[in-house]
Design a protein around this motif. Sequence first.
Motif, PDB file in Angstrom:
ATOM      1  N   VAL A 977     102.606  45.240  86.415  1.00 57.08           N
ATOM      2  CA  VAL A 977     103.386  44.415  87.331  1.00 57.08           C
ATOM      3  C   VAL A 977     102.770  44.465  88.725  1.00 57.08           C
ATOM      4  N   ASN A 978     102.338  45.672  89.144  1.00 59.12           N
ATOM      5  CA  ASN A 978     101.735  45.792  90.474  1.00 59.12           C
ATOM      6  C   ASN A 978     100.506  44.914  90.600  1.00 59.12           C
ATOM      7  N   VAL A 979      99.723  44.903  89.527  1.00 61.31           N
ATOM      8  CA  VAL A 979      98.494  44.107  89.539  1.00 61.31           C
ATOM      9  C   VAL A 979      98.831  42.619  89.694  1.00 61.31           C
ATOM     10  N   LEU A 980      99.822  42.179  88.903  1.00 61.68           N
ATOM     11  CA  LEU A 980     100.200  40.763  88.986  1.00 61.68           C
ATOM     12  C   LEU A 980     100.765  40.440  90.372  1.00 61.68           C
ATOM     13  N   LEU A 981     101.483  41.418  90.960  1.00 61.08           N
ATOM     14  CA  LEU A 981     102.046  41.189  92.295  1.00 61.08           C
ATOM     15  C   LEU A 981     100.924  40.923  93.303  1.00 61.08           C
ATOM     16  N   ASP A 982      99.847  41.698  93.192  1.00 56.83           N
ATOM     17  CA  ASP A 982      98.729  41.474  94.123  1.00 56.83           C
ATOM     18  C   ASP A 982      98.173  40.069  93.967  1.00 56.83           C
ATOM     19  N   ASP A 983      98.043  39.625  92.701  1.00 53.57           N
ATOM     20  CA  ASP A 983      97.529  38.262  92.482  1.00 53.57           C
ATOM     21  C   ASP A 983      98.435  37.254  93.164  1.00 53.57           C
ATOM     22  N   LEU A 984      99.757  37.431  92.962  1.00 55.21           N
ATOM     23  CA  LEU A 984     100.681  36.455  93.538  1.00 55.21           C
ATOM     24  C   LEU A 984     100.630  36.493  95.061  1.00 55.21           C
ATOM     25  N   LEU A 985     100.452  37.726  95.621  1.00 52.58           N
ATOM     26  CA  LEU A 985     100.411  37.816  97.083  1.00 52.58           C
ATOM     27  C   LEU A 985      99.248  37.010  97.640  1.00 52.58           C
ATOM     28  N   SER A 986      98.137  37.015  96.930  1.00 56.33           N
ATOM     29  CA  SER A 986      97.015  36.233  97.468  1.00 56.33           C
ATOM     30  C   SER A 986      97.194  34.751  97.150  1.00 56.33           C
ATOM     31  N   LEU A 987      97.897  34.431  96.043  1.00 54.58           N
ATOM     32  CA  LEU A 987      98.098  33.009  95.714  1.00 54.58           C
ATOM     33  C   LEU A 987      99.137  32.363  96.626  1.00 54.58           C
ATOM     34  N   CYS A 988     100.106  33.173  97.111  1.00 55.23           N
ATOM     35  CA  CYS A 988     101.185  32.513  97.848  1.00 55.23           C
ATOM     36  C   CYS A 988     100.756  32.173  99.266  1.00 55.23           C
ATOM     37  N   VAL A 989      99.543  32.546  99.667  1.00 52.36           N
ATOM     38  CA  VAL A 989      99.045  32.075 100.966  1.00 52.36           C
ATOM     39  C   VAL A 989      97.797  31.231 100.736  1.00 52.36           C
ATOM     40  N   HIS A 990      97.781  30.492  99.637  1.00 54.16           N
ATOM     41  CA  HIS A 990      96.648  29.643  99.304  1.00 54.16           C
ATOM     42  C   HIS A 990      96.681  28.387 100.161  1.00 54.16           C
ATOM     43  N   SER A 991      95.564  27.685 100.253  1.00 48.79           N
ATOM     44  CA  SER A 991      95.559  26.545 101.177  1.00 48.79           C
ATOM     45  C   SER A 991      96.258  25.322 100.597  1.00 48.79           C
ATOM     46  N   TYR A 992      96.485  25.291  99.274  1.00 46.85           N
ATOM     47  CA  TYR A 992      97.205  24.131  98.726  1.00 46.85           C
ATOM     48  C   TYR A 992      98.713  24.379  98.751  1.00 46.85           C
ATOM     49  N   ASP A 993      99.420  23.356  99.188  1.00 47.71           N
ATOM     50  CA  ASP A 993     100.868  23.482  99.331  1.00 47.71           C
ATOM     51  C   ASP A 993     101.552  23.791  97.997  1.00 47.71           C
ATOM     52  N   THR A 994     101.195  22.999  96.950  1.00 45.21           N
ATOM     53  CA  THR A 994     101.892  23.177  95.658  1.00 45.21           C
ATOM     54  C   THR A 994     101.650  24.574  95.108  1.00 45.21           C
ATOM     55  N   VAL A 995     100.419  25.053  95.243  1.00 48.45           N
ATOM     56  CA  VAL A 995     100.110  26.393  94.741  1.00 48.45           C
ATOM     57  C   VAL A 995     100.964  27.424  95.476  1.00 48.45           C
ATOM     58  N   ARG A 996     101.028  27.254  96.815  1.00 49.14           N
ATOM     59  CA  ARG A 996     101.806  28.215  97.609  1.00 49.14           C
ATOM     60  C   ARG A 996     103.253  28.281  97.152  1.00 49.14           C
ATOM     61  N   THR A 997     103.882  27.102  97.014  1.00 48.01           N
ATOM     62  CA  THR A 997     105.327  27.151  96.708  1.00 48.01           C
ATOM     63  C   THR A 997     105.570  27.781  95.345  1.00 48.01           C
ATOM     64  N   LEU A 998     104.751  27.392  94.357  1.00 51.64           N
ATOM     65  CA  LEU A 998     104.995  27.931  93.015  1.00 51.64           C
ATOM     66  C   LEU A 998     104.791  29.438  92.998  1.00 51.64           C
ATOM     67  N   ALA A 999     103.706  29.883  93.630  1.00 47.86           N
ATOM     68  CA  ALA A 999     103.430  31.325  93.638  1.00 47.86           C
ATOM     69  C   ALA A 999     104.517  32.061  94.406  1.00 47.86           C
ATOM     70  N   GLY A1000     104.972  31.455  95.521  1.00 52.52           N
ATOM     71  CA  GLY A1000     106.010  32.101  96.315  1.00 52.52           C
ATOM     72  C   GLY A1000     107.266  32.311  95.495  1.00 52.52           C
TER      73      GLY A1000
END
Length: 1810
Positions: A977-1000
Amino acid sequence: MHRFNAWLPPPVADATKKEKESFAGVVSSVRESYISDDPESVYSTLKWISVIDLFIKAKSEVSLEDVAALVEFGLQVFNASQDKLYAQVRWGNVLVRLVNKFRKQLTLRVDWRPFYDTLVQTHFTRNSGPEGWRIRQRHFETLTSLVRSCRRFFPPGSAHEIWSEFRSLLENPWHNSAFEGSGFVRLFLPTNLDNQDFYSREWINECIFQWDSIPNCQFWNSQWASIMARVIKNYNFKNWEDLLPEIFSRFLNMFEVPVASGGGSYPFSIDVPRNTRFLFSNRSQTPAKAIAKSIVYMLKPGSLAQQHFDKLVNLLEQYYHPSNGGRWTYSLERFLSHLVYTFRKRLQREKENLDGNEQTEFYLGQSERQSFVSTVLKLIDRGQYSKNENLSETVAAATSILSYVEPSLVLPFLVSRFHMALETMTATHQLKTAVTSVAFSGRSLFYMSLSASPMETDDVNDADMFRDLLMISLTNALLGMDANDPPKTLATMQLIASIFSNMATLDDDSDNLSFMPAERFSEWLDEFLCRLFSLLQHLEPSSVLNEDVHSPATSGTFLVEDGPQYFCMLEILFGRLSRSLYNQAIKKVSKFVKTNILPGAIAEVGLLCCACIHSNPELAVNQLVEPLLSSVISSLKGIPLTGFGGSGNFTGQSLNKTRATLSPALETSIDYQLKVLSIAISYGGPSLLHYKDQFKEAIHSAFEAPSWKVNIAGDQVLRALLGSLVLYYPVDQYKSVSHHSSLTPLEEWISNKDFSNDEPFVGPKWHIPSDEEIQFANELLNLHLESALDDLLKICQDNIHSDPGNEKDHLKVTLLRIDSSLQGVLSCLPDFIPSFKNGKVESPPFLIAGATGSIVGSTGLREKTANIIHVASKYLLEKKSDDSILLLLLIRVIEALGNYGSSEYEEWTNHRQAWKLESVAIMEPPVNFIVPSHSKGKKRPRWALIDKSYMHNTWRTSQSSYHLYRTSKNVSPSDNVNVLLDDLLSLCVHSYDTVRTLAGRSLVKMIKRWPSLIAKCVLTLTENLRTPSSPEYLVLGSCAVLGTQTVLKHLTLEPQSFSSFLLGILLSSQHESLKSQKAINELFVKYNIYFAGISRNMFRKSEGHSGTDFSALVSEIGSMSFESTNLHWRYNLMANRVLLLLAISSRNEPNLSSKILNEAAGHFLKNLKSQLPQTRILAISALNMLLKESPYKLSAEEHPVSSENSQENTKSSLEGTLSNIFQEEGFFSDTFDSLSNVHIISDTENSSSRGSHGNSSFQSLADKSITRFYFDFSSSWPRTPTWISLFGTDTFYSSFARIFKRLVQECGVPVLLSLKTALNEFVNAKERPKQCVAAEAFAGLLHADVIGLVEAWDSWMMAQLQNILLAPSVESTPEWAACIRYAVTGKGKYGIKVPLLRQRILDCLVEPLPQTVTTTVVAKRYSFLSAALIELSPPTMPLSEIQLHYKLLQELMDNMSHPTAHVREAIAIALSVLCSNIRLHASINKDYSFENGKSTINGKTVDRWDQLLQERASELVVAIQNANPAENLENLAETNTLSGSDSNSPDDVQWMETLFHFIISLMKSGRSAFLLDVLVGFLYPVISLQETSNKDLSILAKAAFELLKWRLFADDNLRKAVSVLLSSAEDPNWRTRSATLTFLRSFMYRHTFILSNDEKQKIWRTVEKLLTDNQVEVREHAAAVLAGLMKGEDGELSKDFRERAYTEAMKLQKRRKQRSSSGGSSVASVHGRVLALAACVLSVPYDMPSWLPEHATLLARFVGEPSPVKSTVTKAVAEFRRTHADTWSVQKDSFTEEQLEVLADTSSSSSYFA
């Protein structure tokens, strides 16, 4: 056990038995986690709240002792955590749910006082804490609903305590405390059995008296109406008979409807202060629910209530008609709905108690039921075809409920209406409504057509009639399916579903009693399918299909989007067909599916197949799935393969430069077939196993196909296939299992409440996966999950593709395969195992049971996937970060892996939305008088209940593991879970809006489940805000996650996150872009709104932490909040705001607070002269909260004895700091200067922005929410309603005034001295804003009550006040009036204590002015006086104030004919306040002898001021009328000079104008209740001066007239009013007669319940006499009034009048025939008789009673008469035509041929009646 739990899939249902002990465990853990000595420990109980909630929602069986213990404990915790609003909100909500659910079983004693204390302390006092207004609002809602739930447990005697507590608040109805008092009474008064002795007759009379004291205020009405309704409902043995007229009169007048061309809403309504309205939230509409409840519970055998109710309905029914809609429709619709609903509940209660020992003599019998239903039918009849959606829906539902109560009345009505709708071609919307009504009442129609017992009618015909109706509606339903008319199509589908839900089976052999013979039915089925197919072929998809992973299988048309009717209908139909009919249908469907490809209707066709398969999987899979599969496989043969689908052979061909593609046509057809297949197999189950290999092949080739569209379709098939193999779902849901006990063709419906564990099991048969199915599922996972994972690892590590395009495609297909496998098995793939702190693995705890299906795969598989996905995400973010499709797929895979159970939750919420629309068509109310059946609750068809238990299981699955680990300390999430959390943390500040919202979104779900991860997120994300170089998208992504509730809640408890969050926001000013600024700003505002205080552990010194401790944080933020720091003003503002929050939060912390508060107060005082306007406004709010102590304030006992000895008082802790600041040179004049810039005086400023800071013009919304951060409850300053237009709109901000008052109270006399010079300068300033500030400061000083104030008054304040009064400038008068008003406002919460200087200020104002002043100053003085008088509290006036009143009264009455208009208005307003104060005082202190009030004043006037006014008024009316008859205006001047009389001196007119101003002011201020006798005396002047030569006088008279029309009179006043009206109806002046008629119309409507018969007859006779008046206008007017009277009065009077009118007219007609000449009778008498007929015809605008045809025809025969008569006839006939046009096709049958011809002759357009 609850039915839903008993009907869960067997494995789950067994597990639910453990829930009892797990709940007991939870209860004991909660109690252990709270330590009663440590109030902070309440925070550690909060994590259990959602767990307790789980058990409530899961409907688990729990033991009552546990519940009782939990409720007692919860109430104790709730009352103990007084200042922790957030904790109270959470506990309060769960308590409300527990108490409501178990209210009948619990026996508690709850005390009301602690609730009241909490309420007052949090919401009704000024020293509010720092909490955000959102939290406050939720706190208030929770607290009030908790009181409502616990009311029934208040002990005996509490009603008495509560009433005596709040009684005193109601004494002065013109003070806002009265509104609060009524709100509290309504909230707290218990009406349980323990308190029934309290509600005596005296109390009820007092209640009604209170209710009277404020007229025309819906807030007030709804408080009292609901108190009365509760008393009426709960004590049915009380006798209300003699109060009925009074009460019904109230009810009628609470509906704001337009009477006789009047307005449809109160012309002036009393303004309830904003915070009271906000707190006791009530819509400002009519309290329809309370009225309906009272009426239904007043009905008793032998009571007159039914007659009164009939009368009420007669008056209101016309407003239900479609052509009379308006803003009143909403409250009328609610009224109808509540009437029917409450009636049903009452019948149910009585039915349940029949066996009990309650007294049954009050129960409703057959006759009472009939009369109620027939009355309500009138409303239903009018409203059925309303243009208002809600009303027509409500009507249909009401028809359905009543049809079970009185079928013999309701159903024939329904039948006739349905036939009528079929016949009218013009109004198409009627058909939809009619069809809906039949659908809603389908079941009662069936009952009636089948029930053998005759119900008082010759049942053969009736039963046939209902059977025919069902048949006709079914055949017409086929025509209703039309692709171009969605609402009608959906309504007909609902009808079909409703009819078939009732029928047990559709056999072809037995046609016993069924309404359609079998061979007819098979024809119907054929026709139905043909229609359905053609509908599907003509559908147009609602949106363009967009190609992206998100789009669901389809984007459906209205059949799928707009509600579940379509699918329900198909499921029910196919479920009920007998074997042979099913075969007939499936052949047709199969043929249709094979031959058509309809890309626009994928979902619809898919659902059609799905319904077939669900009903009979064995047969249908052969007919439908097999052909689709083989067709797909053959189409995919021979197309070029990419090799990405798992076969691994992508080396050679895929490197060719030419990319293989499919032709568009082929692509569309494959896509269509696969998608239909995917929807069709959802419930296939074991019967799909025969086609194992075909499925594998089809899916494999779809993934290999070189088209993304086909890949996605393949993904959906795989997902659906896995689902139908491993999940639990009901199999025989729509089959009928049990027949109705007495009527065999009907299906028995089931109620949830009647469930008992030993009843025969009729629950669903579940699909429990067999070993073969699980084996096949595992095989599919191997093929598509395991192998795809290996592929993915290869691509990411070995770099096998040279061509980036190919690499991208391969990645896409691989991720898609992983995604669809995970989405298919949902939570059947076991979850990660968490890691435990102490190393040993514990067995997971158990809370509630739930499972979606059998277990597939293993935890290992989930972990392997997680690790490989982590590798892939690193690779993608590095290499492919610009490819959104790949990243979105990746996030969906992470979501499915990390958030176990979230997809089930989403499915449940979507489904819940659909069921919100649960239709009345499938509910049978518990009260059923058609067949003898008893049930405790609503009954529904079995399929609907199965559907609900299926959803219940889905919900349980999503929750069963969600809360498991949140409550225990030593569990942390597994490393995956920790590993996946790190992935999401970097995805939720991605430059694409749709990617950000879904990851957030995924990230937030994950940290919500594992709270220990929140701190890490906060630190990472706030770091992004601090770093100056972060790009915009980093900031946006971080703000989005930080602004979620989960994070904001966490900040209260965790010091490190807290400081990092605040500093992160405050240091983020380098981000220049607009978007980032907006995001940061919104985040800050959100933080403020939800700020819930700070918990104590923030203040403890942090040992060993590197984090800053609290005081360091404060000083760091403090240093940012000075202006010298060059920050942007918004950041300066934020820093100031945070400083304030911290300062207030640390208030209760002894070792910190004094230093912090000192610094903060000094800081904000300096900020008053800041350069930044926003910061100034914030400083004002801040000082209002920080200046608390007032050592220099005089307490009530020590009125100024000597000011020396009281100097030893303790000093205020802030005094030193503050006095240093304000003793600087010129501090106050600078402050005034900068504050005056806040006052923006606009010319157009409307009065509504009073009270709020009117500075809207320079504040954007976001800034406003920062500065006005706390909901300014306290600043609702004028504590009395404001209504005087004369004051103009002032820009007087009471919060400014309060600061100066507080400063004086903190620091004493020095402030007065330093303010003196600044005040002098500003009072005389030319600019209005400067005067505003001066007025505020001066008001604050005058109201401060400190030591030394009296001396200051004597030395300079009094002179200053006189100076202000005599100043010639006019534009700042409103501010100075407000200043005076503030200065004399009563002290204390309820404004009863007298301020120190009040008497002196009043004396200063009463002093007569010098002779030489201008009229503006005179007017100014009067407006100051009325401002001051409004604030006095009449019930408690001391002697000096009473004397003052009488002295003034004398002066005002002498000056009533003042020559200047605006002075007259000011005098009238002051007079209205004066007189009403005197009257209220007298009514409360009856024993008080007024002599000592008057003794000081000479002259008789004072004694009899009311008689004097009335006598003078009636003299002057005559004088004014005689002086200027409108005809001889020319010679008016001459007569005056000749006779030398001053009969019409301007004085008289001016006196009259003042009088009218007085009436208007009384009515507008709501003070008229105590002066009714005076108002009645003025009726005649108002009516007779409507039209005079003096324009101004007439305008005022008309205004007063409009207001008086709304006033209710009672008892003596009513009698007096009637006699005035009767005499003025015979006035010689015809304009007066006409005006009287206008007044009578609304007068009769308003008083119809309380006028005696005698009075009514007099009024009728008078109006009838006016029919033959010699003035034609009066005659016509009288006819209109009579028509209106007949509408409401359906009794002897109107019948008598109708017959008289008819015979008179007949006589006249005969006489005309005999004598051709028109001689004999005057025009007036002929016209009068014709008008009487016209009035009769127009009095029934929409109905056709038996007498109407004759009357209408006779009227038409007079068309040959000369002029006034002829036009009357043509107008009346035209109007009759217009109102009957809708239903003419039916109603014309009431006329004979000859009559129709006569009617046709009067109108030119005879074609209408042809």
